[in-house]
Design a protein around this motif. Structure first.
Motif, PDB file in Angstrom:
ATOM      1  N   PRO A   1      -3.333   2.663   4.122  1.00 14.62           N
ATOM      2  CA  PRO A   1      -4.174   1.460   4.067  1.00 14.62           C
ATOM      3  C   PRO A   1      -3.421   0.205   4.522  1.00 14.62           C
ATOM      4  CG  PRO A   1      -4.312   2.704   2.013  1.00 14.62           C
ATOM      5  CD  PRO A   1      -3.181   3.292   2.796  1.00 14.62           C
ATOM      6  N   ILE A   2      -4.168  -0.731   5.095  1.00 12.79           N
ATOM      7  CA  ILE A   2      -3.625  -2.019   5.523  1.00 12.79           C
ATOM      8  C   ILE A   2      -4.505  -3.101   4.896  1.00 12.79           C
ATOM      9  CG2 ILE A   2      -3.132  -3.530   7.481  1.00 12.79           C
ATOM     10  CD1 ILE A   2      -2.780  -1.011   9.200  1.00 12.79           C
ATOM     11  N   ARG A   3      -3.955  -3.867   3.953  1.00 12.21           N
ATOM     12  CA  ARG A   3      -4.730  -4.872   3.219  1.00 12.21           C
ATOM     13  C   ARG A   3      -4.177  -6.268   3.518  1.00 12.21           C
ATOM     14  NH1 ARG A   3      -3.526  -3.902  -2.312  1.00 12.21           N
ATOM     15  NH2 ARG A   3      -4.914  -2.098  -2.129  1.00 12.21           N
ATOM     16  N   THR A   4      -5.042  -7.151   3.970  1.00 12.27           N
ATOM     17  CA  THR A   4      -4.641  -8.521   4.266  1.00 12.27           C
ATOM     18  C   THR A   4      -4.556  -9.324   2.970  1.00 12.27           C
ATOM     19  OG1 THR A   4      -5.723  -8.429   6.418  1.00 12.27           O
ATOM     20  CG2 THR A   4      -5.230 -10.626   5.536  1.00 12.27           C
TER      21      THR A   4
ATOM     22  N   ARG B   1     -12.105  -9.932   8.828  1.00  8.05           N
ATOM     23  CA  ARG B   1     -12.011  -8.645   9.528  1.00  8.05           C
ATOM     24  C   ARG B   1     -10.584  -8.096   9.450  1.00  8.05           C
ATOM     25  NH1 ARG B   1     -15.998  -7.710  13.476  1.00  8.05           N
ATOM     26  NH2 ARG B   1     -14.437  -6.661  14.744  1.00  8.05           N
ATOM     27  N   ASP B   2     -10.456  -6.784   9.695  1.00  9.05           N
ATOM     28  CA  ASP B   2      -9.135  -6.161   9.732  1.00  9.05           C
ATOM     29  C   ASP B   2      -8.298  -6.783  10.849  1.00  9.05           C
ATOM     30  OD1 ASP B   2      -9.851  -4.536   7.669  1.00  9.05           O
ATOM     31  OD2 ASP B   2     -10.318  -2.793   8.943  1.00  9.05           O
ATOM     32  N   LEU B   3      -6.998  -6.907  10.594  1.00  8.99           N
ATOM     33  CA  LEU B   3      -6.094  -7.490  11.585  1.00  8.99           C
ATOM     34  C   LEU B   3      -5.777  -6.476  12.676  1.00  8.99           C
ATOM     35  CD1 LEU B   3      -3.583  -9.263   9.151  1.00  8.99           C
ATOM     36  CD2 LEU B   3      -5.466 -10.317  10.414  1.00  8.99           C
ATOM     37  N   ASP B   4      -5.649  -6.972  13.901  1.00 12.10           N
ATOM     38  CA  ASP B   4      -5.268  -6.107  15.024  1.00 12.10           C
ATOM     39  C   ASP B   4      -3.761  -5.896  15.096  1.00 12.10           C
ATOM     40  OD1 ASP B   4      -7.904  -5.795  15.878  1.00 12.10           O
ATOM     41  OD2 ASP B   4      -7.826  -7.671  17.031  1.00 12.10           O
TER      42      ASP B   4
ATOM     43  N   TRP C   1      -9.350 -17.126   9.598  1.00 13.63           N
ATOM     44  CA  TRP C   1      -9.557 -15.680   9.418  1.00 13.63           C
ATOM     45  C   TRP C   1     -11.002 -15.396   9.002  1.00 13.63           C
ATOM     46  CZ3 TRP C   1      -9.227 -12.498   4.565  1.00 13.63           C
ATOM     47  CH2 TRP C   1      -9.192 -11.129   4.836  1.00 13.63           C
TER      48      TRP C   1
ATOM     49  N   ARG D   1      -0.241   2.626  10.543  1.00 10.70           N
ATOM     50  CA  ARG D   1      -1.178   3.094  11.562  1.00 10.70           C
ATOM     51  C   ARG D   1      -0.912   4.565  11.905  1.00 10.70           C
ATOM     52  NH1 ARG D   1      -3.576  -0.505  15.389  1.00 10.70           N
ATOM     53  NH2 ARG D   1      -4.954  -1.901  14.235  1.00 10.70           N
TER      54      ARG D   1
ATOM     55  N   THR E   1       0.824  -1.226   0.000  1.00 17.08           N
ATOM     56  CA  THR E   1       0.000   0.000   0.000  1.00 17.08           C
ATOM     57  C   THR E   1       0.852   1.267   0.000  1.00 17.08           C
ATOM     58  OG1 THR E   1      -0.167  -0.034   2.419  1.00 17.08           O
ATOM     59  CG2 THR E   1      -1.900  -1.168   1.174  1.00 17.08           C
TER      60      THR E   1
ATOM     61  N   ALA F   1       0.054  -5.210   6.518  1.00 16.81           N
ATOM     62  CA  ALA F   1      -0.682  -6.318   7.135  1.00 16.81           C
ATOM     63  C   ALA F   1       0.223  -7.465   7.534  1.00 16.81           C
ATOM     64  CB  ALA F   1      -1.768  -6.817   6.180  1.00 16.81           C
TER      65      ALA F   1
END
Length: 839
Positions: free
Chosen positions: A380-383, A393-396, A390, A375, A280, A365
């Motif tokens: 953006p953070i894309r798995t 959902r978005d990863l913590d 899984w 962060r 990203t 991710a």
């Protein structure tokens, strides 16, 4: 404390004819000096290549000329001396030399502080340290001494530099370097320690661009990862492996759309091509040459400010995982060719130009550092690699393990391992990238802007360029009248008599190179010079080097893992390829000693806990200090100095002296009268020989000494009982002296002479055990469970109750009757029966 009385052994001609009223008291000071003088006069420890015995090259890392040997030096050197003496007594032709690592910053800085020339300071220290080493009672061959700051040594350091240069392994280039503002010199990466400070003075290190000389150590990266020919500790091999940092991955090309660029591509290296659909953003090193060209006018002020700030940071600070993840957007974008997305280009200090391509693709991710950066900066953070189970959902937090590929177009559903290979192959087929290998290791920077080092034998001519100094003109000597105080440039630069010379090629005016060499250059080949220190045709005599090298056993500190030990391995491989030697490794075996501490802290002058060995040597003798250092704990672990402990060793040696000098052989029976007692003495002696030999082979000095203390106690009982023959007593006592000779060379030499044996104990063969005498006698042990016989097993006669219990419970026939039950009681009759009471 020993009672001091002059000792004369000439009147004690024969073993067993000492009389009580003639027994001397041991005077360690007089005795040790006398024997050291005798050994030196007789050249007892000098060796040649003419011996018919197998060779053994034992070497401990030579000391830096700091001024005094403290107890830490003794801790490194005394045990290695014991091992070298042991090998001599085993029949090897042992080369065990000593010298002094005499160039470098500490001596120059000390000379500045004391307003004295570095040469004078260093040579005074050499004299003092040599004297201390001799008082240790070491078996060094002093005829082979080398001192690296003497022209007769560094002439050949310069000669080897020229060999590397002509072989294409030395070059000059402008590069960012680590610079210590206080020491006013360049530091190798290995010399910048935690927190980004100079290892010498603990000053924060900065970056500076200057012309430097390098060695191409990176050319040998893969070979340096091959440890198949050496027996080294696993942690040292791991440290070198991590430092070399070999990474397999893919070099990927991201598209650029910039009118001023000839090459419309940004290349990044990644070890995770399977995550490329999760890119990203991308990050460039602030010093990357594309930064200036790609930065938009709107972002120019912020980018310039960030680049300037980065120059004040050390590499260690930039790579720290604890620091805040800072960065600045350049305003430019690159194209991810696999999905066509525009990827914003940032700069951040955690990316280094010197590693890979100086640019990285960011997959937040699946990379913890990228995750934190994204962060913080709202990226953006894309798995693209799904963890097991899984939910979508978005990863913590970043998921960095293997998984199933998602959001990755045609590669969805593959395992990440399958995707790695599939995407790498696809990128190669489309000319988007190629599989490649990168290394963390950088070429070895050897230039130093200081006075106290070997001058680099190069000349700069306006007409001819860079010209080598002819071998016939070596050494290029340090001018004694140079002003050596640091200014930020080499002190030699301001010494006109040194700088101005004639070009060796055209004989026109020229300038000498004013940088000196890293002191590790001197220590990278010193083990070769010991083989022929008097040779004047080259750095070493090929025939003598081929006889002695490689070093069979090297000892020293683990702190040298990625400096001296790595550089020496490179150096040997390099000059092998130049045809100067015919072997691949400098040191076949390596053992690293631990650190001796005092008052629960590492010794330092600031803490006031540095132990000076001289006072203990004067009071108790070198042998006591040697033995105590080996007894305080496993050599590889180190231990704590304790005065009560050294007094215990002193008392033990006193008991040995008394046992030998006051026990009259004539008081023992002339013939065997108690065969069982005599057989027990023989067994105990041979088992001690086996234990001591095996411990010495493995550097287990503390358990070796414990075995000898136990043997001493046993012999004291034998001396009281008088149940063995005089011949048996004589033989066992003789073996005690021989077994202790490597550890306490002076005391054992004295007792050897007092008991009528020929000079010298150190030329005698080390005792050898008989297999039949060390084998454990066996008995049949009956195993009962609740009084019923369940098995019979053959066990050593010395088996303990606990050992018998564990062995019995492991027998299948016994297990069937005790499984699921509790053993409530044991009845053990040694050598006969073991009854397990269970319920």
């Amino acid at each position: 404390m020993y009672l001091f009385l002059p000792v004369s052994f000439n009147s004690f001609a024969l073993f067993g004819k000492l009389h009580v009223n003639m027994v001397p008291k041991y005077n360690p000071s007089e005795t040790e000096t006398r024997w050291q003088d005798r050994w030196s006069a007789d050249r007892l420890y000098q060796v040649t290549e003419e011996s018919t015995s197998p060779k053994w090259y034992e070497l401990t890392m030579f000391p830096y000329t700091s001024g005094d040997l403290h107890i830490g030096h003794w801790y490194a050197m005394a045990p290695s001396d014991v091992h070298a003496r042991f090998r001599r007594m085993q029949g090897y032709n042992v080369l065990y030399p000593m010298g002094f690592d005499a160039f470098g910053l500490p001596a120059e800085n000390a000379a500045i502080r004391h307003s004295i020339h570095p040469f004078i300071w260093t040579m005074q220290n050499v004299e003092n340290m040599r004297s201390q080493l001799k008082r240790m009672g070491s078996c060094y061959d002093w005829s082979r001494e080398i001192i690296t700051c003497l022209p007769e040594y560094y002439k050949w350091t310069q000669w080897l530099f020229l060999k590397l240069y002509h072989g294409g392994l030395a070059y000059r280039a402008k590069a960012p370097v680590n610079w210590c503002p206080l020491c006013q010199t360049v530091l190798a990466n290995e010399q910048v320690i935690a927190e980004g400070i100079c290892e010498r003075c603990e000053t924060p290190v900065i970056k500076k661009d200057i012309e430097q000389w390098f060695f191409r150590i990176t050319r040998y990266a893969d070979e340096l990862l091959d440890y198949s020919k050496i027996q080294w500790p696993e942690r040292i091999k791991a440290m070198q492996t991590n430092w070399i940092g070999r990474s397999e991955g893919v070099e990927v090309g991201f598209g650029l759309e910039h009118p001023d660029l000839a090459d419309q591509e940004l290349r990044v290296f990644t070890t995770r091509p399977d995550t490329i659909y999760g890119v990203t953003f991308a990050v460039l090193a602030p010093e990357h040459p594309l930064v200036d060209k790609l930065t938009t006018p709107e972002q120019r002020p912020a980018v310039d400010e960030y680049v300037a700030h980065t120059k004040t940071q050390t590499e260690i600070e930039r790579l720290s995982t604890d620091g805040e993840k800072t960065g600045v957007f350049t305003g430019a974008y690159a194209i991810n060719r696999l999905n066509g997305e525009r990827v914003p280009l940032w700069i951040a200090d955690y990316v280094l130009l010197s590693y890979g391509t100086g640019a990285v693709m960011a997959v937040p991710a699946h990379d913890a550092r990228d995750f934190d950066f994204a962060r913080k900066h709202g990226l953006p953070i894309r798995t693209v690699i799904a963890p097991p189970g899984w939910s979508g959902r978005d990863l913590d937090e970043a998921y960095v393990e293997s998984g199933t590929m998602v959001n990755s177009a045609r590669f969805d559903g593959m395992t990440s391992e399958q995707g790695w290979q599939a995407i790498a192959s696809y990128m190669e087929s489309q000319s988007y990238g190629k599989r490649t290998v990168t290394y963390r290791l950088r070429d070895w920077l050897i230039s130093r802007q200081r006075y106290w080092g070997a001058p680099i034998p190069m000349v700069y001519c306006d007409k001819c360029g860079i010209v080598t100094v002819p071998e016939s003109d070596l050494p290029v000597e340090l001018p004694p009248d140079a002003e050596f105080r640091p200014t930020g440039e080499s002190p030699l630069k301001y010494c006109d008599s040194f700088v101005h010379t004639r070009c060796p090629a055209c004989e026109g005016p020229a300038r000498r190179e004013t940088d000196t060499m890293d002191t590790f250059m001197c220590s990278s080949w010193y083990m070769l010079r010991y083989a022929s220190p008097d040779y004047d045709q080259a750095a070493f005599d090929p025939d003598r080097v081929n006889y002695w090298l490689p070093v069979d056993q090297y000892t020293g500190g683990a702190e040298h893992a990625v400096m001296h030990l790595l550089y020496a391995r490179f150096f040997i491989k390099a000059i092998r390829d130049l045809g100067l030697i015919n072997f691949d490794e400098p040191f076949l075996r390596l053992f690293n000693q631990g650190t001796i501490i005092a008052q629960r802290h590492k010794m330092s002058k600031s803490r006031g806990n540095v132990i000076n060995p001289d006072q203990y040597v004067a009071e108790l003798g070198a042998d006591v200090v040697r033995a105590y250092l080996m007894f305080i704990g496993p050599w590889e672990q180190g231990g704590e100095w304790d005065d009560s402990g050294i007094n215990g060793i002193n008392r033990w040696f006193h008991r040995i002296w008394t046992l030998v000098t006051e026990t009259q052989e004539a008081s023992f029976p002339a013939h065997t009268v108690n065969s069982e007692a005599e057989h027990e003495l023989l067994q105990k002696t041979h088992r001690t020989i086996k234990k001591v030999t095996e411990d010495l082979e493995r550097f287990r000095f503390n358990t070796m000494l414990a075995a000898l203390m136990e043997f001493t106690n046993y012999l004291s009982k034998v001396a009281t009982d008088k149940a063995v023959s005089a011949a048996a007593w004589r033989e066992s006592l003789r073996d005690l002296l021989l077994l202790l000779a490597p550890t306490a060379p002076h005391l054992m030499e004295e007792l050897w002479a007092l008991t009528g044996n020929p000079y010298s104990i150190h030329t005698q063969p080390f005792p050898v055990w008989g297999e039949q005498l060390v084998a454990e006698e066996e008995v049949t042990l009956v195993i009962q469970v609740n009084g019923k016989v369940r098995d019979k097993i053959v066990v050593p006669i010395s088996i303990t109750q606990a050992e018998a219990r564990d062995l019995a419970l492991a027998q299948p026939r016994v297990k069937a009757h005790v499984e699921g039950k509790e053993v409530t009681k044991l009845v053990y009759v040694p050598r006969k029966l073991l009854n397990l009471v269970v319920k």
